[in-house]
Design a protein around this motif. Structure first.
Motif, PDB file in Angstrom:
ATOM      1  N   ALA A 262       0.830  -1.208   0.000  1.00  0.00           N
ATOM      2  CA  ALA A 262       0.000   0.000   0.000  1.00  0.00           C
ATOM      3  C   ALA A 262       0.867   1.261   0.000  1.00  0.00           C
ATOM      4  O   ALA A 262       0.596   2.213  -0.730  1.00  0.00           O
ATOM      5  CB  ALA A 262      -0.918  -0.009   1.215  1.00  0.00           C
ATOM      6  N   MET A 263       1.927   1.259   0.812  1.00  0.00           N
ATOM      7  CA  MET A 263       2.771   2.460   0.873  1.00  0.00           C
ATOM      8  C   MET A 263       3.601   2.619  -0.391  1.00  0.00           C
ATOM      9  O   MET A 263       3.904   3.732  -0.815  1.00  0.00           O
ATOM     10  CB  MET A 263       3.649   2.420   2.124  1.00  0.00           C
ATOM     11  CG  MET A 263       2.830   2.665   3.382  1.00  0.00           C
ATOM     12  SD  MET A 263       3.849   3.082   4.817  1.00  0.00           S
ATOM     13  CE  MET A 263       4.365   1.453   5.341  1.00  0.00           C
TER      14      MET A 263
ATOM     15  N   ARG B 265       1.182   4.037  -2.884  1.00  0.00           N
ATOM     16  CA  ARG B 265       0.800   5.412  -2.501  1.00  0.00           C
ATOM     17  C   ARG B 265       1.883   6.391  -2.958  1.00  0.00           C
ATOM     18  O   ARG B 265       1.597   7.444  -3.509  1.00  0.00           O
ATOM     19  CB  ARG B 265       0.639   5.502  -0.996  1.00  0.00           C
ATOM     20  CG  ARG B 265       0.493   6.917  -0.488  1.00  0.00           C
ATOM     21  CD  ARG B 265      -0.918   7.378  -0.394  1.00  0.00           C
ATOM     22  NE  ARG B 265      -1.581   6.671   0.661  1.00  0.00           N
ATOM     23  CZ  ARG B 265      -2.901   6.772   0.906  1.00  0.00           C
ATOM     24  NH1 ARG B 265      -3.649   7.537   0.133  1.00  0.00           N
ATOM     25  NH2 ARG B 265      -3.450   6.109   1.884  1.00  0.00           N
TER      26      ARG B 265
ATOM     27  N   SER C 158      -5.786  -1.942   3.113  1.00  0.00           N
ATOM     28  CA  SER C 158      -4.672  -1.069   3.481  1.00  0.00           C
ATOM     29  C   SER C 158      -4.701   0.058   2.452  1.00  0.00           C
ATOM     30  O   SER C 158      -4.317  -0.154   1.302  1.00  0.00           O
ATOM     31  CB  SER C 158      -3.363  -1.867   3.454  1.00  0.00           C
ATOM     32  OG  SER C 158      -2.429  -1.328   4.347  1.00  0.00           O
ATOM     33  N   ASP C 159      -5.183   1.204   2.867  1.00  0.00           N
ATOM     34  CA  ASP C 159      -5.434   2.326   1.946  1.00  0.00           C
ATOM     35  C   ASP C 159      -4.202   2.620   1.093  1.00  0.00           C
ATOM     36  O   ASP C 159      -3.099   2.664   1.659  1.00  0.00           O
ATOM     37  CB  ASP C 159      -5.780   3.596   2.723  1.00  0.00           C
ATOM     38  CG  ASP C 159      -6.905   3.384   3.738  1.00  0.00           C
ATOM     39  OD1 ASP C 159      -7.014   2.256   4.246  1.00  0.00           O
ATOM     40  OD2 ASP C 159      -7.625   4.347   4.035  1.00  0.00           O
TER      41      ASP C 159
ATOM     42  N   PHE D 216       2.169   6.600   3.178  1.00  0.00           N
ATOM     43  CA  PHE D 216       1.416   6.122   4.340  1.00  0.00           C
ATOM     44  C   PHE D 216       0.305   5.175   3.907  1.00  0.00           C
ATOM     45  O   PHE D 216      -0.062   5.108   2.728  1.00  0.00           O
ATOM     46  CB  PHE D 216       0.811   7.307   5.119  1.00  0.00           C
ATOM     47  CG  PHE D 216      -0.270   8.048   4.362  1.00  0.00           C
ATOM     48  CD1 PHE D 216       0.057   8.992   3.403  1.00  0.00           C
ATOM     49  CD2 PHE D 216      -1.610   7.779   4.601  1.00  0.00           C
ATOM     50  CE1 PHE D 216      -0.934   9.663   2.697  1.00  0.00           C
ATOM     51  CE2 PHE D 216      -2.608   8.450   3.899  1.00  0.00           C
ATOM     52  CZ  PHE D 216      -2.264   9.393   2.947  1.00  0.00           C
ATOM     53  N   THR D 217      -0.205   4.437   4.881  1.00  0.00           N
ATOM     54  CA  THR D 217      -1.375   3.590   4.663  1.00  0.00           C
ATOM     55  C   THR D 217      -2.119   3.491   5.987  1.00  0.00           C
ATOM     56  O   THR D 217      -1.717   4.109   6.981  1.00  0.00           O
ATOM     57  CB  THR D 217      -0.979   2.202   4.132  1.00  0.00           C
ATOM     58  OG1 THR D 217      -2.172   1.462   3.811  1.00  0.00           O
ATOM     59  CG2 THR D 217      -0.178   1.411   5.169  1.00  0.00           C
ATOM     60  N   VAL D 218      -3.213   2.730   5.972  1.00  0.00           N
ATOM     61  CA  VAL D 218      -3.966   2.491   7.194  1.00  0.00           C
ATOM     62  C   VAL D 218      -4.024   0.984   7.419  1.00  0.00           C
ATOM     63  O   VAL D 218      -4.361   0.228   6.498  1.00  0.00           O
ATOM     64  CB  VAL D 218      -5.399   3.054   7.103  1.00  0.00           C
ATOM     65  CG1 VAL D 218      -6.129   2.858   8.430  1.00  0.00           C
ATOM     66  CG2 VAL D 218      -5.373   4.522   6.706  1.00  0.00           C
TER      67      VAL D 218
ATOM     68  N   TYR E 171      -5.016   1.803  12.548  1.00  0.00           N
ATOM     69  CA  TYR E 171      -3.993   2.821  12.814  1.00  0.00           C
ATOM     70  C   TYR E 171      -3.265   3.152  11.517  1.00  0.00           C
ATOM     71  O   TYR E 171      -3.210   2.346  10.584  1.00  0.00           O
ATOM     72  CB  TYR E 171      -3.018   2.363  13.899  1.00  0.00           C
ATOM     73  CG  TYR E 171      -2.346   1.022  13.676  1.00  0.00           C
ATOM     74  CD1 TYR E 171      -1.133   0.932  12.998  1.00  0.00           C
ATOM     75  CD2 TYR E 171      -2.921  -0.160  14.150  1.00  0.00           C
ATOM     76  CE1 TYR E 171      -0.514  -0.293  12.804  1.00  0.00           C
ATOM     77  CE2 TYR E 171      -2.309  -1.384  13.964  1.00  0.00           C
ATOM     78  CZ  TYR E 171      -1.103  -1.449  13.294  1.00  0.00           C
ATOM     79  OH  TYR E 171      -0.488  -2.667  13.097  1.00  0.00           O
TER      80      TYR E 171
ATOM     81  N   VAL F 103       0.056   3.994   9.378  1.00  0.00           N
ATOM     82  CA  VAL F 103       1.487   3.692   9.328  1.00  0.00           C
ATOM     83  C   VAL F 103       2.082   4.504   8.190  1.00  0.00           C
ATOM     84  O   VAL F 103       1.454   4.645   7.128  1.00  0.00           O
ATOM     85  CB  VAL F 103       1.726   2.187   9.062  1.00  0.00           C
ATOM     86  CG1 VAL F 103       3.208   1.894   8.851  1.00  0.00           C
ATOM     87  CG2 VAL F 103       1.182   1.352  10.202  1.00  0.00           C
ATOM     88  N   GLY F 104       3.251   5.062   8.409  1.00  0.00           N
ATOM     89  CA  GLY F 104       3.849   5.850   7.343  1.00  0.00           C
ATOM     90  C   GLY F 104       5.357   5.766   7.334  1.00  0.00           C
ATOM     91  O   GLY F 104       5.984   5.271   8.277  1.00  0.00           O
TER      92      GLY F 104
ATOM     93  N   PRO G 267      -6.774   9.935   8.125  1.00  0.00           N
ATOM     94  CA  PRO G 267      -6.100   9.386   6.936  1.00  0.00           C
ATOM     95  C   PRO G 267      -6.741   9.814   5.622  1.00  0.00           C
ATOM     96  O   PRO G 267      -6.069   9.867   4.595  1.00  0.00           O
ATOM     97  CB  PRO G 267      -6.200   7.868   7.135  1.00  0.00           C
ATOM     98  CG  PRO G 267      -7.234   7.667   8.189  1.00  0.00           C
ATOM     99  CD  PRO G 267      -7.251   8.900   9.033  1.00  0.00           C
ATOM    100  N   ASP G 268      -8.032  10.154   5.668  1.00  0.00           N
ATOM    101  CA  ASP G 268      -8.694  10.577   4.424  1.00  0.00           C
ATOM    102  C   ASP G 268      -8.264  11.984   4.000  1.00  0.00           C
ATOM    103  O   ASP G 268      -8.459  12.372   2.851  1.00  0.00           O
ATOM    104  CB  ASP G 268     -10.213  10.526   4.583  1.00  0.00           C
ATOM    105  CG  ASP G 268     -10.713   9.091   4.728  1.00  0.00           C
ATOM    106  OD1 ASP G 268     -10.034   8.176   4.197  1.00  0.00           O
ATOM    107  OD2 ASP G 268     -11.748   8.879   5.381  1.00  0.00           O
TER     108      ASP G 268
END
Lengths: 302, 141
Positions: free
Chosen positions: A138-139, A142, A190-191, B63-65, B85, B87-88, B107-108
């Motif tokens: 995900a990272m 991103r 995982s966004d 980053f992600t969630v 949570y 994470v970045g 996060p949005d």
């Protein structure tokens, strides 16, 4: 160096099965042998592996302990490709003429969880929730989306295409197309990656029979010649999984290094390719790997 | 983080507390070429590095969630159900990108490039171990 050909291929469908991991691997080998019209006893060697199914040679109890040299390969997601490379080297060297390449596994449900010590990482990296492959993917995408203005819509298009391909492939786990809106609006894992953008861990296996050109002709078989097979590991500065820190200066990615090596071996370039199969852990990987292996071979991308 | 003063770092190599009580990340500088990494390498690798305190502020690099509760070795306990949570990776001014939880953000609305500063978060494991972990929060304007 002898030419190396692939004279048989087999696969156990991917998904959730009652069978154990080694049975899935053995099924793939039997299919590959049947495809070539050969017997297990004719195999002079095997290269293969699994992560969670007692390595590669666990298939011997299914296939028969013929005493052949079985080289267990353990190279993470690259285990199958590494086994193919090693088998091609074995045949090209003239040491062997006919053998098996194998990869299989039966992963538990859900995201992978590893012992940090296996990766020389401190226990806190796992205990405090930083050691997940899903976070890494995900990272990675991103950052890539930020730098190269890739949209979430593009991620969804990749997943939509993958489900459409799956619907046409009898060995695929997911066999139904899924609408773009459903992919985009599914819960985030995982966004920015939603549930339908990730490949779920599953169970399955694949095998190849490789032969020297001479052996192939002697057996009356035919099959494509391996034009190139290349593997590269990370250089310092590469952004790879399970990294508590990263260098600011990016190096080229292993995918770029391996792609360049393979093109050089084959005497071909990206424009000559008609089909590609990529690691599709998630939608982001596919976008990155298409760029890394076809577009930008010489520039640091992420 | 008043009230957490009695807590020690969750793990020594993860974070230290300076004399003034502020958190500090200790990385390693490779003697041969100056390359930085975090955490400070341990065991056989340690001989090739010297410890170095890393800058306390930086910018969000990616980053992600974490939306689902990880399997073990994840060991943190929650009051009630698992809470996602952030994470970045944070690019520190001194020349290294470090991975950590990001707290105090939506996060949005979060964007790559956001200015962040090091802080701590008290955590507790299911088997009762307590400690502070390093986190980054939005830097004071």
């Amino acid at each position: 160096m002898s030419d190396v050909h692939i004279v048989g291929a087999g696969i156990h469908p991917f998904g959730r099965h009652a069978a154990r991991g080694p049975e899935l691997g053995a099924h793939a080998v039997r299919e590959a042998l049947a495809d070539a019209g050969l017997e297990w006893g004719q195999m002079q060697f095997a290269f293969g592996g699994s992560w969670e199914s007692r390595g590669g040679e666990a298939v011997l109890s299914e296939l028969g302990a013929t005493g052949l040299p079985f080289v267990n390969v353990a190279n993470g997601c690259a285990t199958g490709a590494t086994a193919l490379m090693a088998a091609c080297w074995a045949v090209a060297s003239g040491a062997c003429e006919l053998g098996i390449v194998l990869g299989f596994d039966a992963h538990p449900r859900g995201a992978f969880n590893f012992d940090p010590a296996l990766f020389a990482l401190p226990a806190w990296y796992g205990e405090t929730g930083l050691m997940l492959t899903t976070q890494f993917f995900a990272m990675k995408i991103r950052r890539y989306m930020h730098l190269h203005r890739i949209s979430e819509h593009a991620l969804a298009l990749v997943a939509q295409k993958a489900f459409e391909n799956g619907a046409r492939a009898p060995h695929a786990w997911r066999r139904s197309p899924i609408a773009l809106d459903q992919i985009l609006n599914a819960p985030m894992v995982s966004d920015p990656l939603t549930k339908y953008m990730f490949c779920s861990p599953s169970e399955g296996g694949a095998a190849l029979v490789v032969a020297s050109a001479r052996k192939m002709r002697a057996l009356g078989l035919a099959g494509p010649r391996v034009r190139a097979v290349a593997l590269r590991s990370r250089e310092e500065g590469s952004f790879e999984v399970f990294a508590p820190s990263l260098d600011i200066k990016r190096s080229l990615a292993p995918t770029q290094l391996a792609s360049k090596a393979a093109y050089e071996m084959a005497g071909l370039g990206p424009a000559d390719m008609n089909v590609a199969q990529l690691q599709d852990t998630e939608s982001g990987a596919e976008i990155r790997y298409v760029v890394l292996s076809f577009g930008l071979l010489h520039a640091s991308v992420v | 983080m008043a009230g957490d003063a009695a807590l020690a770092p969750f793990a020594a190599s993860m974070m230290s507390l300076a004399a003034d009580g502020r958190p500090v990340l200790v990385g390693g500088r490779r003697v041969a070429d100056g390359r930085l990494s975090y955490p400070m390498p341990e065991d056989a690798d340690a001989a090739r590095y010297v410890p170095v305190e890393l800058p306390r502020s930086g910018r969000l690099w990616s980053f992600t969630v974490q939306r689902f509760e990880p399997k073990p070795p994840y060991a943190l306990a929650a009051e009630g159900p698992f809470r996602p949570y952030v994470v970045g990776y944070v690019e520190l001014a001194g020349g290294l990108i470090v991975e950590a939880r990001i707290e105090g953000v939506d996060p949005d609305l979060l964007e790559v490039g956001a200015a962040l500063a090091l802080d701590v978060l008290p955590v507790r494991t299911g088997d009762g171990r307590e400690g502070l972990i390093p986190v980054f929060r939005p830097a004071a304007a």
